[in-house]
Each structure stands twice: as C-alpha cells, then as structure tokens.
Design an enzyme around this catalytic site. Structure first.
Site, PDB file in Angstrom:
ATOM      1  N   LEU A  11       0.843  -1.178   0.000  1.00 46.56           N
ATOM      2  CA  LEU A  11       0.000   0.000   0.000  1.00 46.56           C
ATOM      3  C   LEU A  11       0.885   1.237   0.000  1.00 46.56           C
ATOM      4  CD1 LEU A  11      -2.667  -1.010   2.665  1.00 46.56           C
ATOM      5  CD2 LEU A  11      -2.958  -0.917   0.203  1.00 46.56           C
ATOM      6  N   ASP A  12       0.438   2.255  -0.699  1.00 44.84           N
ATOM      7  CA  ASP A  12       1.213   3.484  -0.712  1.00 44.84           C
ATOM      8  C   ASP A  12       0.921   4.311   0.537  1.00 44.84           C
ATOM      9  OD1 ASP A  12      -1.094   5.067  -1.152  1.00 44.84           O
ATOM     10  OD2 ASP A  12      -0.849   4.981  -3.314  1.00 44.84           O
ATOM     11  N   PHE A  13       1.604   5.420   0.670  1.00 49.81           N
ATOM     12  CA  PHE A  13       1.536   6.253   1.866  1.00 49.81           C
ATOM     13  C   PHE A  13       0.115   6.729   2.168  1.00 49.81           C
ATOM     14  CE2 PHE A  13       1.850  10.441   3.920  1.00 49.81           C
ATOM     15  CZ  PHE A  13       2.473  10.062   5.089  1.00 49.81           C
ATOM     16  N   SER A  65      -2.763   5.290   1.541  1.00 44.53           N
ATOM     17  CA  SER A  65      -3.743   4.208   1.544  1.00 44.53           C
ATOM     18  C   SER A  65      -3.705   3.492   2.884  1.00 44.53           C
ATOM     19  CB  SER A  65      -3.438   3.211   0.425  1.00 44.53           C
ATOM     20  OG  SER A  65      -3.445   3.854  -0.822  1.00 44.53           O
TER      21      SER A  65
END
Length: 173
Positions: free
Chosen positions: A1-3, A5
């Site tokens: 997951l990105d920052f 999310s």
C-alpha cells in the site's frame, strides 16, 4: 500500500507464498473500498471495467460496484488481479475522478474484518491459512502458523516473540 492508503496488509516469511501473492502473473485478486470526489457516470464505470490505458499497460477492474456516499463523496468497491504502483488511483484519475480515500479490504481469499481496528492484529484461522497455502504448488506447502493485524505505523507490533519463523501476518496500515 502506498503512503495515502490503508487496509489489509499480509506479512509472511514464506518467500514462495509472498511471490505467488504479489507477482502479477498469478493474478491474485485484491479488493478495495474507494472514496472519490464526485460521482462516476455510467460511461466512466464502463471504461474502468473494459480497460484504461496507463503508462505501464492496460488496466481494468474485474469488479466495480457503487457502495454509497452522499454529497461530494461516493464510495465504490473495486477489484483487480494485479497490484501495480498506485494502479487504482491512476485508473480513476484517467477518467477524471480523484480518489480521496483508498482501503484494501481483501487480498486473495483473506478479508479484512470490520472488527479489526487500526493497530490491531490477530492470528489467521487454520482454514484461512489453508486457503492461502492453496496458492502454492504442492511441493512448496509448509506447515505455517498465521497472524493478521492492523498497523498503526510501528514495526515492533509484529515482532515474532515465539521465534518460530512460521507466521503470516495480516495488518491494516
């Protein structure tokens, strides 16, 4: 997951299982709850289902369904069978919609429990572990204990105090 999310995270020390779950060729489905600013038109939804050309190739949702919302915010449930960098966000941006919240709620056969709060984790049930292990070829199926949880940002919550090295963790970021 990105920052930007949150949602379900899986942790494992089984390299074969990790490879099967992450590599696009195995097409392990991921499902997300997505909040967008505005409302998608039927034409936008059709484009997202049939495919959007992104810089790194064609991308489409195998599932897209309205999930409520009011005012400027609308929720959708979407699923796709790969996990390219910021793929869900880029797809919505390609049809002119901005994602304001993104939460992974399912990874393959494992669902994020609504009772699991940020910063919590739990052991997977034996049946859940067996569903994950079905992703491996028969010769690579070890005996594995499992845990899943919700990550509030710290790594020390997931230290393996037992030292057995056989654990699958699942967390919400």
């Amino acid at each position: 997951l990105d920052f930007n999310s949150c949602g379900l995270l899986l942790f494992t020390n089984d390299g074969g299982l990790a490879n099967r779950m992450m590599h696009p060729r195995y097409e392990i489905e991921r499902e997300y709850a997505v909040r967008i600013l505005g409302e998608a038109t039927p034409e936008m939804l059709a484009r997202l289902r049939t495919g959007i050309q992104l810089d790194d190739g064609l991308a489409s949702f195998s599932l897209i369904a309205e999930a409520g919302g009011e005012g400027a915010n609308h929720w959708y449930r979407v699923a796709l069978a790969e996990g390219r960098n910021r793929e869900v966000r880029r797809m919505f941006e390609a049809v002119g919609l901005m994602v304001s919240r993104l939460m992974r709620v399912r990874y393959g056969p494992v669902h994020l429990s609504p009772r699991l709060k940020r910063g919590q984790c739990r052991d997977l049930e034996p049946g859940e572990v067996q569903e994950l292990l079905k992703l491996l070829p028969p010769e690579q199926k070890p005996g594995v204990a499992a845990e899943f949880g919700s990550d509030a940002g710290g790594d020390d919550e997931f230290d393996d105090d037992e030292g057995d090295g056989n654990r699958i963790d699942l967390a919400e970021k």
